[in-house]
Design a protein around this motif. Structure first.
Motif, mmCIF file in Angstrom:
data_model
loop_
_atom_site.group_PDB
_atom_site.id
_atom_site.type_symbol
_atom_site.label_atom_id
_atom_site.label_comp_id
_atom_site.label_asym_id
_atom_site.label_seq_id
_atom_site.Cartn_x
_atom_site.Cartn_y
_atom_site.Cartn_z
ATOM 1 N N THR A 173 0.838 -1.192 0.000
ATOM 2 C CA THR A 173 0.000 0.000 0.000
ATOM 3 C C THR A 173 0.871 1.238 0.000
ATOM 4 O O THR A 173 1.872 1.305 0.721
ATOM 5 N N LYS A 174 0.493 2.218 -0.814
ATOM 6 C CA LYS A 174 1.156 3.515 -0.793
ATOM 7 C C LYS A 174 0.281 4.479 0.002
ATOM 8 O O LYS A 174 -0.927 4.599 -0.246
ATOM 9 N N ILE A 175 0.890 5.164 0.972
ATOM 10 C CA ILE A 175 0.182 6.126 1.807
ATOM 11 C C ILE A 175 0.773 7.501 1.513
ATOM 12 O O ILE A 175 1.940 7.767 1.803
ATOM 13 N N ALA A 176 -0.036 8.376 0.916
ATOM 14 C CA ALA A 176 0.435 9.701 0.517
ATOM 15 C C ALA A 176 0.538 10.622 1.725
ATOM 16 O O ALA A 176 0.102 10.294 2.835
ATOM 17 N N GLU A 181 -4.691 6.338 1.014
ATOM 18 C CA GLU A 181 -4.094 5.019 0.838
ATOM 19 C C GLU A 181 -4.496 4.433 -0.509
ATOM 20 O O GLU A 181 -5.665 4.453 -0.884
ATOM 21 N N THR A 182 -3.506 3.879 -1.207
ATOM 22 C CA THR A 182 -3.740 3.234 -2.493
ATOM 23 C C THR A 182 -3.061 1.866 -2.482
ATOM 24 O O THR A 182 -1.861 1.771 -2.224
ATOM 25 N N THR A 183 -3.817 0.831 -2.742
ATOM 26 C CA THR A 183 -3.239 -0.511 -2.843
ATOM 27 C C THR A 183 -2.569 -0.649 -4.202
ATOM 28 O O THR A 183 -3.229 -0.535 -5.241
ATOM 29 N N VAL A 184 -1.258 -0.879 -4.200
ATOM 30 C CA VAL A 184 -0.510 -0.942 -5.451
ATOM 31 C C VAL A 184 -0.124 -2.366 -5.829
ATOM 32 O O VAL A 184 0.305 -2.622 -6.953
ATOM 33 N N PHE A 185 -0.265 -3.293 -4.893
ATOM 34 C CA PHE A 185 -0.044 -4.712 -5.183
ATOM 35 C C PHE A 185 -0.900 -5.510 -4.213
ATOM 36 O O PHE A 185 -0.903 -5.244 -3.009
ATOM 37 N N PRO A 233 7.961 -20.859 -6.241
ATOM 38 C CA PRO A 233 9.394 -20.694 -6.497
ATOM 39 C C PRO A 233 9.809 -19.248 -6.317
ATOM 40 O O PRO A 233 8.971 -18.344 -6.265
ATOM 41 N N PRO A 234 11.113 -18.983 -6.193
ATOM 42 C CA PRO A 234 11.572 -17.600 -6.029
ATOM 43 C C PRO A 234 11.036 -16.688 -7.117
ATOM 44 O O PRO A 234 11.163 -16.978 -8.309
ATOM 45 N N MET A 235 10.404 -15.608 -6.704
ATOM 46 C CA MET A 235 9.805 -14.655 -7.627
ATOM 47 C C MET A 235 10.312 -13.252 -7.320
ATOM 48 O O MET A 235 10.523 -12.907 -6.158
ATOM 49 N N GLU A 236 10.476 -12.450 -8.360
ATOM 50 C CA GLU A 236 10.726 -11.020 -8.226
ATOM 51 C C GLU A 236 9.516 -10.318 -8.821
ATOM 52 O O GLU A 236 9.248 -10.439 -10.010
ATOM 53 N N LEU A 237 8.771 -9.637 -7.989
ATOM 54 C CA LEU A 237 7.474 -9.099 -8.372
ATOM 55 C C LEU A 237 7.526 -7.581 -8.453
ATOM 56 O O LEU A 237 7.938 -6.918 -7.502
ATOM 57 N N ASP A 238 7.097 -7.041 -9.580
ATOM 58 C CA ASP A 238 7.071 -5.590 -9.768
ATOM 59 C C ASP A 238 5.661 -5.051 -9.546
ATOM 60 O O ASP A 238 4.671 -5.736 -9.813
ATOM 61 N N TYR A 239 5.588 -3.827 -9.085
ATOM 62 C CA TYR A 239 4.317 -3.130 -8.966
ATOM 63 C C TYR A 239 4.560 -1.655 -9.277
ATOM 64 O O TYR A 239 5.657 -1.132 -9.098
#
Length: 343
Positions: A173-176, A181-185, A233-239
């Protein structure tokens, strides 16, 4: 409370631009609820936070319930948050959590929850982002890491395991600065039992499913008629998210696993980024040490080199998995952003 120090996994925001991290906060929470004759019994809850209950990292929340004579059942839950600035590597491995629930009695079962979270107060300055000035809105890409396993097991094959499930939830979550609050992932994956001893997998949200593997280890372990393991499995997750140059904001990440087992030899476990210590402990209490050691070894081997089948058909990735070559180390904190200036 005994200290719990497994090998950690991480959430990481990584990029080619520097951000000033003003503060880091972390928290761990565990809950373990006993049910006896379908009625709530003992409840154990432990929470730790940094700074707060502790001014030093790592922090850990751990709890355990054991039912002995005439009941034989056990549950163990643990969550840890470590210092993301300690390791000079792209993945600072600050999160860890696991639980294991098992019962060989007809009357006792458990529900468990383990959660670990982190907040970072951040600001990007125009001095660090070439061609921008305070007040410019920029598009950012954050990154987090994830790996683990969810498992359901039972002593007998074709057992009704429809009351058993294990779920992983991940949110960022991004909190300005104005506290918007905005859920980004946001993503979940659930391993659930069925009436015929089989399992189903459901996934929702931003978690990629292309590489999820379901492994049936019952053919390798005579102690279990059902031994299904979902390998993450190992993951690299972008948002993606937006920010304003010169304006402070907060990124908050939370990882949570929850589940419930059933009576008469039915159990479940979640191992996210950690060794399987709790699983070994619980199975040793409800079966024996040899069974626990074999189960632990098999899950570890399966995580290292999955032998099962892909749960979902591979898709062309658009948003989710990212190549490791895209990582840029930003010093001890390893925290950054891919930046594009809006026209």
């Amino acid at each position: 409370m005994r200290r719990y120090t497994p090998a950690f996994f991480t959430m990481l925001f990584c990029t080619s631009a520097f951000a000033e991290v003003l503060a880091i906060r972390g928290a761990t929470d565990v809950q373990l609820q006993e049910f006896l004759f379908n009625e709530p019994g003992d409840l154990e809850e432990v929470s730790e936070d940094f700074p707060g209950t502790s001014d030093e990292l790592p922090i850990a929340a751990v709890t355990k319930l054991v039912a002995l004579d005439p009941e034989e059942a056990a549950g163990s839950v643990a969550a840890l948050f470590a210092d993301p600035t300690e390791l000079d590597q792209p993945n600072p491995e600050e999160f860890a959590m696991n639980f294991a629930l098992s019962s060989v009695t007809p009357h006792t079962y458990y529900e468990a929850l383990a959660a670990s979270s982190e907040e970072r107060d951040i600001v990007f300055s125009s001095a660090e982002i070439v061609g921008t000035q305070d007040g410019d809105e920029i598009e950012l890409i954050g990154r987090l890491f994830l790996d683990g396993a969810l498992t359901i097991f039972a002593a007998e094959s074709a057992k009704d395991i429809s009351n058993v499930d294990v779920t992983l939830r991940v949110t960022v979550t991004k909190i300005a600065s104005d506290e918007t609050e905005t859920t980004v992932f946001e993503g979940t994956v659930t391993l659930a039992g069925a009436a015929d001893g089989q399992v189903t997998i459901e996934a929702d949200g931003d978690l990629p499913t292309d590489t999820l593997v379901l492994s049936d280890l019952s053919v390798l372990n005579p102690d279990f008629g059902v031994f299904q393991v979902l390998i993450i499995p190992p993951m690299e997750l972008d948002y993606q998210y937006d920010a304003v140059v010169g304006e402070q904001f907060t990124l908050a990440a939370k990882f949570q696993v929850e589940g419930r087992n059933d009576v008469d030899g039915i159990g479940c476990a979640a191992i996210i980024g950690t060794p399987v210590d709790s699983l070994n402990e619980v199975i040793a209490l409800t079966a024996d040490a040899a069974t626990a050691n074999m189960m632990q070894r098999q899950i570890r081997q399966e995580r290292d080199a999955p032998t099962g089948t892909l749960v979902f058909q591979p898709q062309t990735p658009t948003f989710g998995l990212c190549p490791a070559a895209g990582l840029f180390s930003l010093g001890m904190l390893a925290f950054g952003i891919f930046v594009t200036r809006r026209p």
